[in-house]
Design a protein around this motif. Structure first.
Motif, PDB file in Angstrom:
ATOM      1  N   THR A 152       0.830  -1.217   0.000  1.00  0.00           N
ATOM      2  CA  THR A 152       0.000   0.000   0.000  1.00  0.00           C
ATOM      3  C   THR A 152       0.862   1.263   0.000  1.00  0.00           C
ATOM      4  OG1 THR A 152      -0.234  -0.294   2.387  1.00  0.00           O
ATOM      5  CG2 THR A 152      -2.095  -0.958   1.025  1.00  0.00           C
ATOM      6  N   LEU A 153       1.977   1.236   0.761  1.00  0.00           N
ATOM      7  CA  LEU A 153       2.833   2.433   0.804  1.00  0.00           C
ATOM      8  C   LEU A 153       3.375   2.760  -0.585  1.00  0.00           C
ATOM      9  CD1 LEU A 153       4.801   1.652   4.090  1.00  0.00           C
ATOM     10  CD2 LEU A 153       3.378   3.682   3.726  1.00  0.00           C
ATOM     11  N   SER A 154       3.929   1.746  -1.267  1.00  0.00           N
ATOM     12  CA  SER A 154       4.520   2.009  -2.591  1.00  0.00           C
ATOM     13  C   SER A 154       3.437   2.427  -3.579  1.00  0.00           C
ATOM     14  CB  SER A 154       5.261   0.773  -3.101  1.00  0.00           C
ATOM     15  OG  SER A 154       4.342  -0.290  -3.308  1.00  0.00           O
ATOM     16  N   GLY A 155       2.240   1.856  -3.414  1.00  0.00           N
ATOM     17  CA  GLY A 155       1.145   2.171  -4.328  1.00  0.00           C
ATOM     18  C   GLY A 155       0.682   3.606  -4.192  1.00  0.00           C
ATOM     19  N   PHE A 156       0.391   4.030  -2.955  1.00  0.00           N
ATOM     20  CA  PHE A 156      -0.031   5.423  -2.759  1.00  0.00           C
ATOM     21  C   PHE A 156       1.102   6.381  -3.114  1.00  0.00           C
ATOM     22  CE2 PHE A 156      -3.480   3.475  -0.244  1.00  0.00           C
ATOM     23  CZ  PHE A 156      -4.560   4.195  -0.745  1.00  0.00           C
ATOM     24  N   ASN A 157       2.354   5.934  -2.872  1.00  0.00           N
ATOM     25  CA  ASN A 157       3.499   6.754  -3.252  1.00  0.00           C
ATOM     26  C   ASN A 157       3.567   6.921  -4.772  1.00  0.00           C
ATOM     27  OD1 ASN A 157       5.681   8.283  -2.388  1.00  0.00           O
ATOM     28  ND2 ASN A 157       7.136   6.628  -2.811  1.00  0.00           N
ATOM     29  N   SER A 158       3.258   5.833  -5.503  1.00  0.00           N
ATOM     30  CA  SER A 158       3.298   5.910  -6.969  1.00  0.00           C
ATOM     31  C   SER A 158       2.242   6.875  -7.497  1.00  0.00           C
ATOM     32  CB  SER A 158       3.110   4.515  -7.592  1.00  0.00           C
ATOM     33  OG  SER A 158       1.738   4.131  -7.567  1.00  0.00           O
ATOM     34  N   LEU A 159       1.192   7.089  -6.708  1.00  0.00           N
ATOM     35  CA  LEU A 159       0.142   8.045  -7.101  1.00  0.00           C
ATOM     36  C   LEU A 159       0.460   9.453  -6.589  1.00  0.00           C
ATOM     37  CD1 LEU A 159      -3.047   5.928  -6.218  1.00  0.00           C
ATOM     38  CD2 LEU A 159      -2.057   6.272  -8.483  1.00  0.00           C
ATOM     39  N   TYR A 218       0.695  -6.013  -9.720  1.00  0.00           N
ATOM     40  CA  TYR A 218       1.271  -4.783  -9.154  1.00  0.00           C
ATOM     41  C   TYR A 218       2.473  -5.103  -8.273  1.00  0.00           C
ATOM     42  CZ  TYR A 218       2.272  -0.901  -6.161  1.00  0.00           C
ATOM     43  OH  TYR A 218       2.971   0.057  -5.477  1.00  0.00           O
ATOM     44  N   SER A 219       2.361  -6.144  -7.437  1.00  0.00           N
ATOM     45  CA  SER A 219       3.442  -6.426  -6.478  1.00  0.00           C
ATOM     46  C   SER A 219       4.753  -6.756  -7.197  1.00  0.00           C
ATOM     47  CB  SER A 219       3.040  -7.544  -5.510  1.00  0.00           C
ATOM     48  OG  SER A 219       3.050  -8.779  -6.179  1.00  0.00           O
ATOM     49  N   LYS A 220       4.649  -7.247  -8.426  1.00  0.00           N
ATOM     50  CA  LYS A 220       5.874  -7.537  -9.199  1.00  0.00           C
ATOM     51  C   LYS A 220       6.581  -6.257  -9.649  1.00  0.00           C
ATOM     52  CE  LYS A 220       4.518 -12.109 -10.726  1.00  0.00           C
ATOM     53  NZ  LYS A 220       3.673 -12.827 -11.692  1.00  0.00           N
ATOM     54  N   THR A 221       5.873  -5.127  -9.611  1.00  0.00           N
ATOM     55  CA  THR A 221       6.486  -3.871 -10.048  1.00  0.00           C
ATOM     56  C   THR A 221       7.105  -3.094  -8.884  1.00  0.00           C
ATOM     57  OG1 THR A 221       4.585  -2.364  -9.756  1.00  0.00           O
ATOM     58  CG2 THR A 221       4.648  -3.673 -11.793  1.00  0.00           C
ATOM     59  N   ILE A 222       6.829  -3.541  -7.630  1.00  0.00           N
ATOM     60  CA  ILE A 222       7.190  -2.723  -6.465  1.00  0.00           C
ATOM     61  C   ILE A 222       8.688  -2.448  -6.391  1.00  0.00           C
ATOM     62  CG2 ILE A 222       7.322  -2.716  -3.931  1.00  0.00           C
ATOM     63  CD1 ILE A 222       4.607  -3.985  -3.817  1.00  0.00           C
TER      64      ILE A 222
END
Lengths: 385, 207
Positions: A190-197, B99-103
């Protein structure tokens, strides 16, 4: 179309005892006192070699508390499951409800559940537990609930929507008691995802403030018992609904369309509540949208706060955690300062609470909005015999 | 007035059915996404956003399209009092894994926004301007009782519910959407109406 004839419900739904498991404490009262003292859960943490401000529960404290309070092996449960079991146990042990009663139900709300299982493959935890219903089953089996749990996963309104669903089931006389638990963890996912946004703030978040720069994420499990039994000094779930903006999947409607629609429905005859516990994520667009929707409903002068400045955004837990605070605020005659707020930062000026103080209130509006264009609102009322 | 199922769509085993009629069929070796893209083309949908969507949203958009392009449904029910109630087993797991593969490299925002089950609800709502109630339930398998029960509760205060099950992984996809609304039980057209009850829902799901 058919003229609407309001169907008066058989029962009413009331909030009974509750629990919050968070960095600010492992019981509702501890959390409420900590927030009244102005304590906040966010600290600088490192996830996957990147620094984030996030509200994270101490792992050792969680495991030690779990071992001592449940006599179960903490290694057999995921982080999220341990938080949820502790949370439900606190509610069950302080009530007279029977999990084995057919009239008792468990509703679980989460956005990402055991998402950390995608990252670290802990050997003894079955990979099946990535499925949200499996997670709910683990919690449900622990307490031997006789009914199958209902799992609600509807982005950031999940928790509030779970309360609305519980209210409807109780009003229809299908159950006597429903435990609603909302939970999510802070993860690299979730952290990396919201960061990517570009949605994360690099500092402690500032809901509704002029200098807000985004959200912090937080983890929590919160539970509340919703019952058809009225008690003295107990909070009624008066009305609740959800609505979709039908506008954008990852941003709110600029005019607050869905939220405004919810407000029209839950506040009959332009009813003005004593205070609003808003979603207030501290992103530019969310807080701006809320100010517009509140203004359209004539609520711009009502005392309002966001709890995200104490807990960050706890995703699927937020609606339950914040509803627990609504209930405690009403019962304990407190209004709570919106942490992080200093200067008006929305185009419509709101009456943001800047100081936690004693104030008698009887009604409170709780709102939430999320990805997928979803919005929800609930009106709570203190019933004092 | 009683609640009836007015229309339903099934996607299963690389077949697309609408109201029990086979609309298109593909070889079983075709993967789910390719099959969904074939359907998109065969329906002559002009909605380029479709190609940006994840598998779950593609599945939902196509199932909803066949139901809502019918004028008898699209124009007779107010969009603001039509609810969308969906369910599945996998939530958004297929996209979560992608998605997790791109992290560790460059986390992909365009994948991350689809890592919630209810994004498909949003996509359907946007395409058809449906602004009513929403709920997304996660169940180990298709649960007609739960959907029936909650839909009945919603229909006390709403006009219609677009309801169903949308589940996808790499190998298979299964979509079943149906439209429930209040209808006059004396209506002459009721010969085509299917009474809204769990047994009928299960029958339609099994197609």
């Amino acid at each position: 179309m058919e003229t609407k004839t309001p169907v008066s419900p058989l029962n009413k739904a009331f909030l009974h005892n509750s629990n919050i498991i968070s960095p600010l404490g492992f019981a509702t009262e501890k959390n409420f006192i900590a927030v009244c003292e102005g304590k906040i859960g966010m600290k600088d943490h490192v996830f996957n070699h990147v620094n984030y401000y996030a509200s994270v529960i101490d792992t050792k404290l969680l495991d030690d508390t779990f071992s001592s309070q449940t006599k179960s092996n903490p290694n057999q449960f995921t982080r999220l499951e341990k938080m949820c079991i502790l949370s439900v146990q606190d509610v069950v042990s302080h009530s007279t409800i029977d999990a084995k009663d057919k009239r008792t139900l468990f509703i679980f709300s989460t956005t990402k559940g055991n998402i950390d299982l995608l990252e670290n493959n802990q050997s003894i935890i079955s990979a099946e537990r990535i499925y949200l219903h499996e997670t709910a089953q683990v919690i449900s089996k622990y307490f031997q609930f006789v009914n199958k749990p209902i799992v609600v996963s509807n982005a950031c309104i999940s928790g509030l929507l779970a309360i609305i669903i519980a209210k409807r089931l109780i009003e229809d006389d299908q159950y006597d008691n429903i435990i609603v638990t909302g939970a999510d963890i802070v993860s690299t996912f979730t952290l990396s995802g919201f960061n990517s946004l570009s949605a994360l703030s690099s500092k402690v978040c500032k809901p509704f403030d002029k200098n807000r720069t985004g959200i912090n994420l937080g983890e929590a499990a919160a539970s509340i018992l919703i019952s058809n039994q009225e008690k003295n000094n107990c909070v009624e779930v008066v009305s609740g609904c959800s609505a979709n903006d039908a506008n954008h999947i990852s941003g709110p409607s600029r005019t607050g369309e869905g939220l405004y629609k919810c407000l029209q429905k839950v506040l009959p005859n332009n009813f003005i509540p004593n205070f609003i516990n808003a979603h207030g994520t501290a992103t530019e667009f969310n807080d701006e949208m809320e100010s517009i929707a509140f203004n359209r409903a004539g609520l711009q002068n009502v005392f309002a706060n966001s709890l995200k400045g104490y807990y960050g955004h706890t995703l699927g837990a937020a609606g339950v955690l914040e509803s627990v605070f609504c209930a405690e605020s009403l019962k304990q005659n407190k209004i709570i300062a919106s942490a992080g707020f200093e200067e008006q930062g929305t185009s419509i000026k709101l009456n943001i609470i800047t100081k936690t103080e004693n104030k008698k209130s009887t009604t409170c509006l709780k709102t939430a909005s999320g990805f997928g264009g979803c919005n929800a609102a609930v009106l709570y009322k203190l019933n004092n015999a | 007035m009683r609640n009836y199922i007015l229309s339903h769509t099934n996607i299963k085993n690389n077949c697309l059915w609408h109201n029990g009629k086979l609309i298109s069929k593909s070889d079983e070796t075709v993967n789910p996404i390719s099959f969904l893209e074939e359907i998109y083309k065969s329906l002559n949908l002009s909605y380029p956003k479709f190609f940006k969507m994840d598998g779950l949203s593609k599945l939902g958009i196509l199932c909803a399209e066949l139901i809502l392009k019918d004028e008898n449904i699209n124009q007779l029910f107010p969009k603001e009092t039509t609810a969308i109630v969906l369910s599945n087993k996998n939530s958004s797991l297929q996209t979560d894994v992608a998605y997790s593969k791109t992290i560790n490299d460059f986390p992909s925002p365009s994948l991350f926004v689809y890592t919630l089950s209810n994004i498909v609800t949003g996509e359907i709502a946007i395409k058809h301007k449906i602004t009513g109630e929403n709920a997304f339930f996660i169940e180990p398998k298709f649960n007609a009782e739960l959907l029936h029960n909650y839909t009945e509760l919603l229909l006390k205060e709403n006009d219609a519910v677009l309801c169903g099950w949308l589940n996808i992984n790499e190998k298979t996809c299964e979509g079943f959407l149906y439209f429930v609304a209040k209808q006059d039980a004396n209506d002459e057209k009721k010969i085509n109406f299917i009474e809204h009850n769990p047994a009928n829902i299960t029958n339609l799901y099994n197609n």
